[in-house]
Scaffold this motif. Structure first.
Motif, short mmCIF file in Angstrom:
data_model
loop_
_atom_site.label_atom_id
_atom_site.label_comp_id
_atom_site.label_asym_id
_atom_site.label_seq_id
_atom_site.Cartn_x
_atom_site.Cartn_y
_atom_site.Cartn_z
N LEU A 9 0.84 -1.19 0.00
CA LEU A 9 0.00 0.00 0.00
C LEU A 9 0.88 1.24 0.00
O LEU A 9 1.78 1.38 0.83
CB LEU A 9 -0.91 0.02 1.23
CG LEU A 9 -1.82 1.24 1.39
CD1 LEU A 9 -2.89 1.27 0.30
CD2 LEU A 9 -2.47 1.25 2.78
N ARG A 22 -18.28 2.50 7.06
CA ARG A 22 -17.49 3.04 5.95
C ARG A 22 -18.25 4.11 5.19
O ARG A 22 -19.48 4.06 5.05
CB ARG A 22 -17.08 1.91 5.01
CG ARG A 22 -15.94 1.07 5.59
CD ARG A 22 -15.54 -0.03 4.65
NE ARG A 22 -16.45 -1.18 4.79
CZ ARG A 22 -16.63 -2.09 3.85
NH1 ARG A 22 -16.01 -1.98 2.70
NH2 ARG A 22 -17.44 -3.11 4.06
N TRP A 42 0.93 4.96 0.94
CA TRP A 42 0.12 5.80 1.82
C TRP A 42 0.89 7.08 2.19
O TRP A 42 1.97 7.01 2.77
CB TRP A 42 -0.26 5.05 3.10
CG TRP A 42 -1.28 5.80 3.90
CD1 TRP A 42 -1.06 6.66 4.93
CD2 TRP A 42 -2.69 5.79 3.68
NE1 TRP A 42 -2.25 7.18 5.38
CE2 TRP A 42 -3.27 6.67 4.62
CE3 TRP A 42 -3.52 5.13 2.78
CZ2 TRP A 42 -4.63 6.89 4.69
CZ3 TRP A 42 -4.88 5.35 2.84
CH2 TRP A 42 -5.43 6.22 3.79
N ASP A 61 -13.48 5.71 1.45
CA ASP A 61 -12.67 4.98 2.42
C ASP A 61 -11.93 3.83 1.74
O ASP A 61 -12.39 3.28 0.73
CB ASP A 61 -13.54 4.40 3.54
CG ASP A 61 -14.01 5.45 4.52
OD1 ASP A 61 -13.73 6.65 4.31
OD2 ASP A 61 -14.69 5.07 5.50
N GLN A 62 -10.80 3.47 2.33
CA GLN A 62 -10.10 2.25 1.93
C GLN A 62 -10.11 1.29 3.12
O GLN A 62 -9.87 1.70 4.26
CB GLN A 62 -8.66 2.55 1.52
CG GLN A 62 -8.54 3.45 0.31
CD GLN A 62 -7.11 3.54 -0.18
OE1 GLN A 62 -6.51 2.54 -0.58
NE2 GLN A 62 -6.56 4.74 -0.16
N CYS A 63 -10.40 0.02 2.83
CA CYS A 63 -10.51 -0.96 3.91
C CYS A 63 -9.88 -2.27 3.48
O CYS A 63 -10.18 -2.79 2.39
CB CYS A 63 -11.98 -1.17 4.28
SG CYS A 63 -12.24 -2.15 5.77
N HIS A 71 -8.03 0.52 8.18
CA HIS A 71 -9.07 1.40 7.66
C HIS A 71 -8.49 2.78 7.36
O HIS A 71 -7.94 3.43 8.25
CB HIS A 71 -10.21 1.53 8.68
CG HIS A 71 -11.30 2.46 8.23
ND1 HIS A 71 -11.63 3.61 8.92
CD2 HIS A 71 -12.12 2.44 7.14
CE1 HIS A 71 -12.60 4.24 8.30
NE2 HIS A 71 -12.92 3.54 7.22
N ARG A 112 -8.45 -6.59 0.15
CA ARG A 112 -9.21 -5.35 0.12
C ARG A 112 -10.70 -5.62 0.10
O ARG A 112 -11.16 -6.53 -0.61
CB ARG A 112 -8.82 -4.50 -1.08
CG ARG A 112 -9.46 -3.13 -1.13
CD ARG A 112 -8.81 -2.22 -2.15
NE ARG A 112 -9.30 -0.87 -2.03
CZ ARG A 112 -8.70 0.18 -2.53
NH1 ARG A 112 -7.54 0.04 -3.18
NH2 ARG A 112 -9.21 1.38 -2.40
#
Length: 220
Positions: free
Chosen positions: A9, A202, A11, A206-208, A180, A218
């Motif tokens: 990821l 969510r 980020w 959002d990314q989860c 999250h 994911r």
């Protein structure tokens, strides 16, 4: 090294590997990031007369040691709530962690103070853990316990013990530990075995990412 079950990821301008063992690894600096360790939580509950399972400290330390070895980490940063309570200081968790630490004398350990740490106090000196307040600026991120946005800076945090519901409806759903992301804040799942999860609500954008302990994947 990645086993193929980790999830890469990008980020806030930095690279992370999200690990099934409920931690994240920063390869550029060989730093393992762990949120909400809660050392001594089971002992604290037993002191209150609550019957809880044993062996959680041993399981946590085994998982942490395996992660350090797998990634050849030079440092572990705890994103708050290392000790669960003042009662934990007198329990078996502290000497168990001290023995774990003694076997890794060159490993750097850093704690970003969380709300439980404010009450329990800093870790005993024999554990060799450096302590800082949030936000702790490291590389492209602000390392925090509380997931609060910071202007112009991406945040890595803990505190919320996030989980995500997966599966069907009703009793066919599970709440799995989750990474999250919302805006510029990424919240790591709680590392401790005896901590629980709370399903996040969510929002669009959002990314989860959930973990079943074997693989990170994911959630749409």
């Amino acid at each position: 090294m990645s086993t193929g079950a980790d999830h890469a990821l990008r980020w806030g301008g930095g690279q992370l590997w999200l690990c099934p063992e409920r931690a994240a690894f920063w390869p550029d600096e060989r730093v393992l990031l762990v949120a909400d360790f809660h050392l001594g939580k089971a002992h604290s509950f037993r002191r209150l007369g609550v019957p809880v399972p044993g062996g959680t400290t041993e399981a946590n330390l085994a998982r942490l040691g395996a992660l350090v070895d797998r990634w050849q980490a030079s440092e572990v940063v705890f994103l708050g709530d290392f000790l669960h309570s003042t009662q934990a200081r007198g329990g078996p968790g502290v000497p168990a962690f001290a023995a774990w630490r003694e076997a890794r004398p060159t490993l750097r350990l850093t704690l970003v103070r969380g709300n439980h740490d404010q009450r329990a106090g800093d870790p005993p000196p024999e554990l060799g853990i450096g302590v800082v307040d949030e936000p702790h600026a490291r590389g492209p991120w602000a390392l925090c316990h509380h997931p609060q946005p910071r202007p112009g800076q991406a945040v890595l945090a803990g505190h919320l013990h996030p989980g995500a519901l997966v599966g069907g409806t009703g009793f066919d759903r599970l709440c799995l530990p989750a990474f999250h992301g919302r805006g510029e804040v990424l919240v790591l799942p709680a590392f401790g075995e005896f901590t629980g999860t709370k399903a996040v609500v969510r929002e669009p954008g959002d990314q989860c990412f959930v973990t079943d302990g074997v693989q990170v994947f994911r959630v749409p």
